[in-house]
Design an enzyme around this catalytic site. Structure first.
Site, PDB file in Angstrom:
ATOM      1  N   GLU A  92       1.015  -1.298  -0.259  1.00 55.56           N
ATOM      2  CA  GLU A  92       0.035   0.003   0.083  1.00 55.56           C
ATOM      3  C   GLU A  92       0.931   1.304  -0.106  1.00 55.56           C
ATOM      4  O   GLU A  92       2.038   1.256   0.458  1.00 55.56           O
ATOM      5  CB  GLU A  92      -0.813  -0.048   1.089  1.00 55.56           C
ATOM      6  CG  GLU A  92      -1.854   1.160   1.498  1.00 55.56           C
ATOM      7  CD  GLU A  92      -2.742   1.301   0.533  1.00 55.56           C
ATOM      8  OE1 GLU A  92      -2.432   1.624  -0.688  1.00 55.56           O
ATOM      9  OE2 GLU A  92      -4.026   1.848   0.682  1.00 55.56           O
ATOM     10  N   ASP A  93       0.334   2.443  -0.681  1.00 56.36           N
ATOM     11  CA  ASP A  93       1.138   3.641  -0.822  1.00 56.36           C
ATOM     12  C   ASP A  93       1.174   4.033   0.569  1.00 56.36           C
ATOM     13  O   ASP A  93       2.398   4.751   0.953  1.00 56.36           O
ATOM     14  CB  ASP A  93       0.483   4.556  -1.678  1.00 56.36           C
ATOM     15  CG  ASP A  93      -1.162   4.786  -1.491  1.00 56.36           C
ATOM     16  OD1 ASP A  93      -1.484   4.167  -0.485  1.00 56.36           O
ATOM     17  OD2 ASP A  93      -1.591   5.597  -2.446  1.00 56.36           O
ATOM     18  N   ASP A  96      -2.972   5.651   6.761  1.00 57.27           N
ATOM     19  CA  ASP A  96      -3.386   6.867   7.293  1.00 57.27           C
ATOM     20  C   ASP A  96      -4.177   6.576   8.568  1.00 57.27           C
ATOM     21  O   ASP A  96      -3.790   6.125   9.396  1.00 57.27           O
ATOM     22  CB  ASP A  96      -4.139   7.526   6.080  1.00 57.27           C
ATOM     23  CG  ASP A  96      -4.607   9.037   6.580  1.00 57.27           C
ATOM     24  OD1 ASP A  96      -3.690   9.592   7.258  1.00 57.27           O
ATOM     25  OD2 ASP A  96      -5.554   9.483   6.160  1.00 57.27           O
ATOM     26  N   PHE A 145      -0.990  16.391   3.709  1.00 57.45           N
ATOM     27  CA  PHE A 145      -1.424  15.563   2.482  1.00 57.45           C
ATOM     28  C   PHE A 145      -0.160  15.537   1.475  1.00 57.45           C
ATOM     29  O   PHE A 145       0.122  16.471   1.042  1.00 57.45           O
ATOM     30  CB  PHE A 145      -2.519  16.372   2.049  1.00 57.45           C
ATOM     31  CG  PHE A 145      -3.225  15.425   1.134  1.00 57.45           C
ATOM     32  CD1 PHE A 145      -4.265  14.351   1.651  1.00 57.45           C
ATOM     33  CD2 PHE A 145      -2.903  15.389  -0.105  1.00 57.45           C
ATOM     34  CE1 PHE A 145      -4.900  13.624   0.886  1.00 57.45           C
ATOM     35  CE2 PHE A 145      -3.627  14.456  -1.124  1.00 57.45           C
ATOM     36  CZ  PHE A 145      -4.696  13.408  -0.623  1.00 57.45           C
ATOM     37  N   ARG A 158       0.162  11.641  -9.481  1.00 56.11           N
ATOM     38  CA  ARG A 158       0.542  10.329  -9.506  1.00 56.11           C
ATOM     39  C   ARG A 158       1.994  10.127 -10.077  1.00 56.11           C
ATOM     40  O   ARG A 158       2.784   9.307  -9.432  1.00 56.11           O
ATOM     41  CB  ARG A 158      -0.283   9.345  -9.833  1.00 56.11           C
ATOM     42  CG  ARG A 158      -1.752   9.141  -9.317  1.00 56.11           C
ATOM     43  CD  ARG A 158      -2.298   7.639  -9.705  1.00 56.11           C
ATOM     44  NE  ARG A 158      -3.795   7.869  -9.093  1.00 56.11           N
ATOM     45  CZ  ARG A 158      -4.308   7.351  -7.901  1.00 56.11           C
ATOM     46  NH1 ARG A 158      -3.356   6.980  -7.086  1.00 56.11           N
ATOM     47  NH2 ARG A 158      -5.517   7.588  -7.577  1.00 56.11           N
TER      48      ARG A 158
HETATM   49  P1  IMP Z   1      -6.747   4.931   5.336  1.00 50.06           P
HETATM   50  O1  IMP Z   1      -7.841   3.890   5.175  1.00 50.06           O
HETATM   51  O2  IMP Z   1      -7.230   5.992   5.966  1.00 50.06           O
HETATM   52  O3  IMP Z   1      -5.400   4.359   6.177  1.00 50.06           O
HETATM   53  O4  IMP Z   1      -6.216   5.568   3.986  1.00 50.06           O
HETATM   54  C1  IMP Z   1      -5.297   5.037   3.086  1.00 50.06           C
HETATM   55  C2  IMP Z   1      -5.757   5.560   2.011  1.00 50.06           C
HETATM   56  O5  IMP Z   1      -5.892   7.206   1.907  1.00 50.06           O
HETATM   57  C3  IMP Z   1      -4.475   5.655   0.889  1.00 50.06           C
HETATM   58  O6  IMP Z   1      -4.494   4.374   0.116  1.00 50.06           O
HETATM   59  C4  IMP Z   1      -4.513   6.986  -0.005  1.00 50.06           C
HETATM   60  O7  IMP Z   1      -5.349   6.758  -1.134  1.00 50.06           O
HETATM   61  C5  IMP Z   1      -5.498   7.899   1.154  1.00 50.06           C
HETATM   62  N1  IMP Z   1      -4.533   8.847   1.523  1.00 50.06           N
HETATM   63  C6  IMP Z   1      -4.332   8.942   3.003  1.00 50.06           C
HETATM   64  N2  IMP Z   1      -3.375  10.210   3.132  1.00 50.06           N
HETATM   65  C7  IMP Z   1      -3.093  10.334   1.753  1.00 50.06           C
HETATM   66  C8  IMP Z   1      -2.150  11.633   1.422  1.00 50.06           C
HETATM   67  O8  IMP Z   1      -1.387  12.198   2.209  1.00 50.06           O
HETATM   68  N3  IMP Z   1      -1.948  11.546   0.027  1.00 50.06           N
HETATM   69  C9  IMP Z   1      -2.665  10.926  -0.742  1.00 50.06           C
HETATM   70  N4  IMP Z   1      -3.303   9.914  -0.561  1.00 50.06           N
HETATM   71  C10 IMP Z   1      -3.889   9.756   0.825  1.00 50.06           C
HETATM   72 MG    MG Z   2      -4.910   4.670  -2.244  1.00 48.06          MG
END
Ligand code: IMP
Ligand code: MG
Length: 170
Positions: A92-93, A96, A145, A158
């Protein structure tokens, strides 16, 4: 935009993560499961740093809600590889709130893998809403962000080679 992580720092972290995975799974094979679309660039670089028998697959989710009402994650594309008894690395990228990876972990565990590990290039630990940790992390970053190297804002940026901080709108 302000550069947070330069391409050579990213490459060094990805190489280190590849070494860790190579060491942890020595003599075995792994299936890298990338989360579309953000993890594509990371997966393609990470795969080339893993000196093991490796295959790829991809999975996609959609998240609903705003930051405060987050919680709904829906699967929109499943893997096509049989994962039973395989060593899976979910790629995963960014980690969060943790909702996406919590959902995907549960989903992939239903496939009864031998091992399921998580590799996240970025981790924002201060944002976590549910307890989930990555086994391999590139960088812990502050609550900003970021875009680039696969990460988007409304599908843009991207393709930036560095990871940058998106200036707040307004
Ligand atoms: P989570 O479910 O809140 O952990 O979020 C994960 C997803 O939120 C990632 O796969 C991203 O697509 C998006 N995301 C969260 N923070 C960022 C950021 O700083 N930049 C871009 N995408 C983000
Ligand atoms: Mg994502």
């Amino acid at each position: 935009m302000e550069v947070l992580l330069k391409r050579d720092e990213i490459a060094a972290a990805v190489a280190r993560m590849g070494k860790e995975i190579t060491r942890d799974f020595a003599g075995e094979s792994v299936v890298l499961v990338g989360v579309l679309k953000g993890a594509c660039l990371f997966l393609s670089d990470l795969a080339r740093q893993i000196e093991l028998n490796a295959t790829f697959d991809f999975i996609a989710v959609r998240s609903y809600g705003t930051e405060k009402t987050a919680g709904e994650v829906q699967l929109i594309k499943d893997v096509i590889t049989p994962l039973r008894d395989q060593n899976i690395i979910l790629v995963e990228d960014i980690l969060d709130t943790g909702l996406t990876l919590t959902f995907l972990r549960k989903h992939l565990l239903q496939h009864q893998p031998r091992v399921l590990k998580i590799a996240a290039l970025l981790d924002k630990p201060s944002r976590r809403a549910v307890p989930v940790q990555a086994d391999y992390v590139g960088f812990q970053i502050p609550d900003k962000f970021v875009v680039g190297y696969g990460l988007d804002y409304a599908e843009r940026f991207r393709n930036l080679p560095d990871i940058c901080v998106l200036e707040e709108a307004g």
